[in-house]
Write an enzyme that holds these catalytic residues in place. Structure first.
Site, PDB file in Angstrom:
ATOM      1  CG  PHE A 131       2.805  -1.337   3.790  1.00  7.71           C
ATOM      2  CD1 PHE A 131       3.358  -2.384   4.434  1.00  7.71           C
ATOM      3  CD2 PHE A 131       3.639  -0.654   2.904  1.00  7.71           C
ATOM      4  CE1 PHE A 131       4.659  -2.897   3.780  1.00  7.71           C
ATOM      5  CE2 PHE A 131       4.816  -0.926   2.516  1.00  7.71           C
ATOM      6  CZ  PHE A 131       5.356  -2.091   2.962  1.00  7.71           C
ATOM      7  CG  ASP A 203      -2.404  -0.243  -1.076  1.00  9.07           C
ATOM      8  OD1 ASP A 203      -2.179  -1.286  -1.866  1.00  9.07           O
ATOM      9  OD2 ASP A 203      -1.478   0.205  -0.599  1.00  9.07           O
ATOM     10  CE1 TYR A 228       5.858  -6.123  -3.805  1.00  8.52           C
ATOM     11  CE2 TYR A 228       6.198  -4.329  -5.742  1.00  8.52           C
ATOM     12  CZ  TYR A 228       6.042  -4.893  -4.084  1.00  8.52           C
ATOM     13  OH  TYR A 228       5.949  -4.067  -3.155  1.00  8.52           O
ATOM     14  CE  LYS A 229       2.494  -6.674  -1.387  1.00  6.12           C
ATOM     15  NZ  LYS A 229       3.860  -6.800  -1.014  1.00  6.12           N
ATOM     16  NE  ARG A 377       3.757 -10.523   5.891  1.00  6.88           N
ATOM     17  CZ  ARG A 377       3.738  -9.767   4.796  1.00  6.88           C
ATOM     18  NH1 ARG A 377       2.878  -8.953   4.922  1.00  6.88           N
ATOM     19  NH2 ARG A 377       4.763  -9.640   3.954  1.00  6.88           N
TER      20      ARG A 377
END
Length: 416
Positions: A131, A203, A228-229, A377
């Site tokens: 990322f 991560d 938050y995912k 995605r």
């Protein structure tokens, strides 16, 4: 080929189907973007009202003690810990993933520089496809330290072992790649990094809450991740940082703030770090956002991560099978590994007009997202998705592609 009736029967036999009732989702929407922003737990609205109306509105500043605001980062960390294979007093929920990664990387480099046998190492290894913020943080810290640190960017997962050699100080990897959904072997890579004398940072942004993670079993050094995912903490909710117990007394970072002090309310001008994981905290915490995280974590007490992983793989297997069978006439290519041991909880598929196709899907209430280059995605989140949802989503995708019902020339939104 699997029919819609088959999927209905699969949903009827699904022991986790009732968990969808824990979430507030719009009617007639198939939400396939929990890998980017999790759905709202119904309890989050109640919790927000409690914090705003009673704790803040009525009890005011007394709530730091009365409502336990001060200890909230640690309490949430202990609640989250089992989902990532950690123990009590090893995790705090705080700050953003980027800031926590900065802390962990700074601490690891500092610890390596303090040891004679590793002091000369100046290489940080990560994937080129990591990322971007992870790469940016490492670049920025290396530049500011100005001590010769540089990144070694690896182009393929199979090349990681060779890239991690005796010149490496720190290996910094994302457990599940945000773009491809490729799941790395945490235990094997950590053992290899340690054998070369490097420290290991993970991560967990795309794996915490989606699949079993075993940080202590893997003997990792540090880990960070967002809430938050898959943890459903709310947009921009605070992230978390884990520090292995063996490193906590040596853990230090440049962002030392009063909340990381051993006794913050002595107001001592000299910084004395907390003896444990709270030394990873910086400043005053965002209590309203932190409180929402608990609503998301509470849902996991109603199931277990192994059951969620089994359903996640079943959903993604079904999605891949249906797309390849029913959209075979179109230029789609699977990016995500088929091998369960190498797959996270989202499936990535390319199309030459991927952005336009995804916008057409969203317009028809099938919500996923898009990442360059050409990648659509689809998050297969087992807490609130069913097998019939997958069948219906693929049917909409097939219809859009068959009729070419997308606008290849449309302008792009700021967030894709």
């Amino acid at each position: 080929m699997i029919s819609r009736n088959d999927c209905i029967q699969m949903d009827q036999a699904d022991d986790l189907a009732n968990l969808k009732n824990e979430f507030s989702l719009p009617d007639n929407v198939i939400y396939l973007d929990g890998n980017s922003l999790g759905a709202r737990p119904k309890a989050a609205l109640t919790r927000a009202q409690e914090v705003v109306t009673q704790e803040w509105g009525m009890d005011l500043i007394r709530s730091w003690n009365k409502a336990g605001w001060f200890d909230l980062p640690s309490r949430l960390g202990d609640q989250l810990a089992p989902l990532i294979g950690a123990g009590r007093d090893e995790v705090v929920v705080t700050d953003s993933t980027s800031i926590n990664l900065f802390k962990a990387l700074a601490a690891a480099l500092h610890m390596q520089a303090a040891q004679a046998q590793t002091a000369s190492r100046r290489v940080i290894v990560t994937e080129r496809s990591n990322f971007p913020t992870d790469v940016y943080i490492a670049q920025g810290l290396s530049r500011w330290l100005d001590r010769g640190y540089h990144l070694r960017l690896v182009d393929a997962p199979e090349d990681l072992h060779a890239a991690i050699d005796r010149d490496v100080a720190v290996v910094m990897l994302t457990h599940v790649n945000y773009r491809s959904g490729h799941l790395l072997d945490m235990k094997t890579l950590t053992a290899h990094a340690h054998a070369q004398g490097a420290m290991m940072i993970w991560d967990l942004a795309h794996s915490a809450g989606a699949l079993p993670v075993a940080l202590n079993d893997a003997n990792a050094d540090f880990a960070v991740g967002c809430t938050y995912k898959y943890l459903n903490g709310g947009p921009g909710s605070p992230a978390f940082i884990w520090v292995a117990p063996k490193h906590q007394t040596q853990f230090s970072h440049p962002l030392s703030g009063w909340w990381g002090h051993a006794t913050p309310f002595t107001m001592d001008p000299r910084f004395t770090p907390d003896p444990g994981i709270r030394r990873a905290l910086c400043g005053t915490q965002p209590i309203v956002s932190l409180a929402m995280v608990q609503a998301g974590l509470d849902v996991f007490a109603k199931t277990n991560i192994e059951a969620l992983r089994r359903k996640s793989l079943a959903l993604s297997d079904l999605f891949i099978e249906l797309v390849e069978a029913r959209c075979a006439a179109h230029p789609l290519a699977l990016v995500t590994p088929r091998n369960h041991a190498q797959r996270g909880s989202h499936v990535s598929i390319t199309h030459p007009q991927g952005y336009a196709v995804m916008q057409a899907l969203i317009a028809r209430s099938v919500i996923g997202d898009y990442r360059e280059p050409e990648i659509m995605r689809f998050g297969l989140t087992p807490l609130y998705l069913g097998f019939t949802d997958v069948w219906d989503a693929v049917e909409v995708l097939r219809d859009i592609l068959d009729r070419q019902d997308f606008n290849a020339n449309q302008s792009r939104d700021a967030v894709t």
